[in-house]
Write an enzyme that holds these catalytic residues in place. Sequence first.
Site, PDB file in Angstrom:
ATOM      1  N   GLY A  63       0.781  -1.235   0.000  1.00 27.50           N
ATOM      2  CA  GLY A  63       0.000   0.000   0.000  1.00 27.50           C
ATOM      3  C   GLY A  63       0.811   1.283   0.000  1.00 27.50           C
ATOM      4  O   GLY A  63       0.326   2.325   0.444  1.00 27.50           O
ATOM      5  N   SER A  64       2.048   1.236  -0.557  1.00 25.29           N
ATOM      6  CA  SER A  64       2.823   2.493  -0.567  1.00 25.29           C
ATOM      7  C   SER A  64       2.148   3.543  -1.444  1.00 25.29           C
ATOM      8  O   SER A  64       2.172   4.732  -1.122  1.00 25.29           O
ATOM      9  CB  SER A  64       4.277   2.241  -1.008  1.00 25.29           C
ATOM     10  OG  SER A  64       4.338   1.945  -2.377  1.00 25.29           O
ATOM     11  N   ASN A  65       1.530   3.112  -2.542  1.00 24.03           N
ATOM     12  CA  ASN A  65       0.801   4.077  -3.379  1.00 24.03           C
ATOM     13  C   ASN A  65      -0.426   4.609  -2.653  1.00 24.03           C
ATOM     14  O   ASN A  65      -0.728   5.803  -2.730  1.00 24.03           O
ATOM     15  CB  ASN A  65       0.388   3.435  -4.709  1.00 24.03           C
ATOM     16  CG  ASN A  65       1.530   3.429  -5.704  1.00 24.03           C
ATOM     17  OD1 ASN A  65       1.898   4.470  -6.235  1.00 24.03           O
ATOM     18  ND2 ASN A  65       2.107   2.261  -5.921  1.00 24.03           N
ATOM     19  N   LEU A 135      -4.974  -6.800  -7.268  1.00 26.99           N
ATOM     20  CA  LEU A 135      -4.613  -7.874  -8.192  1.00 26.99           C
ATOM     21  C   LEU A 135      -5.766  -8.720  -8.725  1.00 26.99           C
ATOM     22  O   LEU A 135      -5.532  -9.682  -9.453  1.00 26.99           O
ATOM     23  CB  LEU A 135      -3.541  -8.763  -7.542  1.00 26.99           C
ATOM     24  CG  LEU A 135      -2.276  -7.999  -7.103  1.00 26.99           C
ATOM     25  CD1 LEU A 135      -1.228  -8.947  -6.567  1.00 26.99           C
ATOM     26  CD2 LEU A 135      -1.700  -7.149  -8.235  1.00 26.99           C
ATOM     27  N   ASN A 158      -6.547   2.572 -12.901  1.00 25.43           N
ATOM     28  CA  ASN A 158      -5.562   1.608 -12.385  1.00 25.43           C
ATOM     29  C   ASN A 158      -4.158   2.141 -12.662  1.00 25.43           C
ATOM     30  O   ASN A 158      -3.955   2.911 -13.600  1.00 25.43           O
ATOM     31  CB  ASN A 158      -5.749   0.267 -13.106  1.00 25.43           C
ATOM     32  CG  ASN A 158      -4.723  -0.767 -12.685  1.00 25.43           C
ATOM     33  OD1 ASN A 158      -4.429  -0.931 -11.494  1.00 25.43           O
ATOM     34  ND2 ASN A 158      -4.150  -1.473 -13.655  1.00 25.43           N
ATOM     35  N   HIS A 160      -0.315   0.701 -13.526  1.00 20.91           N
ATOM     36  CA  HIS A 160       0.406  -0.513 -13.932  1.00 20.91           C
ATOM     37  C   HIS A 160       1.904  -0.199 -13.994  1.00 20.91           C
ATOM     38  O   HIS A 160       2.288   0.840 -14.532  1.00 20.91           O
ATOM     39  CB  HIS A 160      -0.112  -0.989 -15.295  1.00 20.91           C
ATOM     40  CG  HIS A 160       0.471  -2.300 -15.681  1.00 20.91           C
ATOM     41  ND1 HIS A 160       0.038  -3.493 -15.124  1.00 20.91           N
ATOM     42  CD2 HIS A 160       1.489  -2.621 -16.519  1.00 20.91           C
ATOM     43  CE1 HIS A 160       0.758  -4.484 -15.621  1.00 20.91           C
ATOM     44  NE2 HIS A 160       1.647  -3.977 -16.473  1.00 20.91           N
ATOM     45  N   ASP A 201      -5.753  -4.482 -17.813  1.00 16.62           N
ATOM     46  CA  ASP A 201      -4.775  -3.504 -18.343  1.00 16.62           C
ATOM     47  C   ASP A 201      -5.057  -3.005 -19.765  1.00 16.62           C
ATOM     48  O   ASP A 201      -4.131  -2.661 -20.490  1.00 16.62           O
ATOM     49  CB  ASP A 201      -3.344  -4.106 -18.309  1.00 16.62           C
ATOM     50  CG  ASP A 201      -2.969  -4.599 -16.916  1.00 16.62           C
ATOM     51  OD1 ASP A 201      -3.378  -3.954 -15.931  1.00 16.62           O
ATOM     52  OD2 ASP A 201      -2.288  -5.632 -16.816  1.00 16.62           O
ATOM     53  N   GLU A 230       5.674   6.194  -9.571  1.00 12.18           N
ATOM     54  CA  GLU A 230       4.272   6.078  -9.138  1.00 12.18           C
ATOM     55  C   GLU A 230       3.961   7.084  -8.032  1.00 12.18           C
ATOM     56  O   GLU A 230       2.944   7.778  -8.071  1.00 12.18           O
ATOM     57  CB  GLU A 230       3.996   4.650  -8.650  1.00 12.18           C
ATOM     58  CG  GLU A 230       4.075   3.633  -9.775  1.00 12.18           C
ATOM     59  CD  GLU A 230       3.774   2.209  -9.347  1.00 12.18           C
ATOM     60  OE1 GLU A 230       3.343   1.431 -10.203  1.00 12.18           O
ATOM     61  OE2 GLU A 230       3.985   1.860  -8.165  1.00 12.18           O
TER      62      GLU A 230
HETATM   63  C1  GAR Z   1       2.690  -1.041  -7.742  1.00 11.76           C
HETATM   64  O1  GAR Z   1       3.965  -0.990  -8.316  1.00 11.76           O
HETATM   65  C2  GAR Z   1       1.643  -1.179  -8.819  1.00 11.76           C
HETATM   66  O2  GAR Z   1       1.975  -0.568 -10.027  1.00 11.76           O
HETATM   67  C3  GAR Z   1       1.571  -2.665  -8.994  1.00 11.76           C
HETATM   68  O3  GAR Z   1       1.652  -3.173  -7.688  1.00 11.76           O
HETATM   69  C4  GAR Z   1       2.498  -2.307  -6.928  1.00 11.76           C
HETATM   70  C5  GAR Z   1       1.837  -2.054  -5.596  1.00 11.76           C
HETATM   71  O4  GAR Z   1       2.725  -1.407  -4.739  1.00 11.76           O
HETATM   72  N1  GAR Z   1       0.355  -3.045  -9.651  1.00 11.76           N
HETATM   73  C6  GAR Z   1       0.282  -4.062 -10.509  1.00 11.76           C
HETATM   74  O5  GAR Z   1       1.233  -4.778 -10.767  1.00 11.76           O
HETATM   75  C7  GAR Z   1      -1.084  -4.269 -11.127  1.00 11.76           C
HETATM   76  N2  GAR Z   1      -0.993  -5.087 -12.301  1.00 11.76           N
HETATM   77  P1  GAR Z   1       2.205  -0.744  -3.387  1.00 11.76           P
HETATM   78  O6  GAR Z   1       1.348  -1.793  -2.673  1.00 11.76           O
HETATM   79  O7  GAR Z   1       3.444  -0.437  -2.618  1.00 11.76           O
HETATM   80  O8  GAR Z   1       1.419   0.474  -3.735  1.00 11.76           O
END
Ligand code: GAR
Length: 243
Positions: A63-65, A135, A158, A160, A201, A230
């Site tokens: 969940g850093s984003n 996911l 989303n 990616h 996607d 991101e």
């Molecule tokens: C992120 O890099 C995102 O782009 C990717 O999962 C990561 C989640 O990081 N998403 C995918 O691969 C979707 N196909 P986070 O939990 O630290 O935000």
Amino acid sequence: MEKNWAFWLVYPLFLTILWPFSVIFVSFFTGQFRFFKGYLARVGAKLMGGKKVHVAIFASGAGSNARKIIEYFEKNDRIKVSLIVCNVPGAGVLDIAKEKGIPTLLINKTEFASTGYVTSLRNAEIHFIVLAGFLWKVPAVLVKAFAPGVENSKGIINIHPALLPKYGGKGMYGAHVHEAVIAAGEKQSGITIHWVNEHYDEGAIIFQAKCTVETSDTPITLAHKIHALEHAHFAPTIEGLLK
Ligand code: GAR
């Protein structure tokens, strides 16, 4: 007894102020509290001219984003992250939600596929959905319910971790994407923010940013570069879409 003009001025005002409290009070005893709370919130927003956009973040992992987005909008009085939706009990994003005092909804695969949790999302008055490391495939029922313009919805987006249309689709997430990019000898990778449709996607692209892939990069170092992109671009892109 004859009422003077002051009575006719004060009495309606008094009723207006009292009315929301009596509605909530009655709703407790009729089991309709959630419904009336939402109803009053909508009436209140209309009366005050307020147009707050409520965002739900769907995430499956650390969940850093999600954290970056929550913190970016913490002081915004128009956009609010109001709900975290997660499909993995114990995921880091749930701790972030707890720390920030944001309600969570833990979802189940069968129900997600059949209902998309549309009713829960409507009850939480969500307008906009952000997938940030989520996911599961989004079912058509949810895509349709949150298409821009449907019941005040503003869509689903989303992020990616690659430059779509390359390195997308089922099974392409997190480290798998970076491994594939490095194995293919790509000189560049990056991020894609796109609208969500019924296919993994494939929705229209909103934003992309690039980074270089060095021969010394590993999936871990590339993941760091991608996360930095991101974290820098996701929240401002959301803000731009919700203007
Ligand atoms: C992120 O890099 C995102 O782009 C990717 O999962 C990561 C989640 O990081 N998403 C995918 O691969 C979707 N196909 P986070 O939990 O630290 O935000």
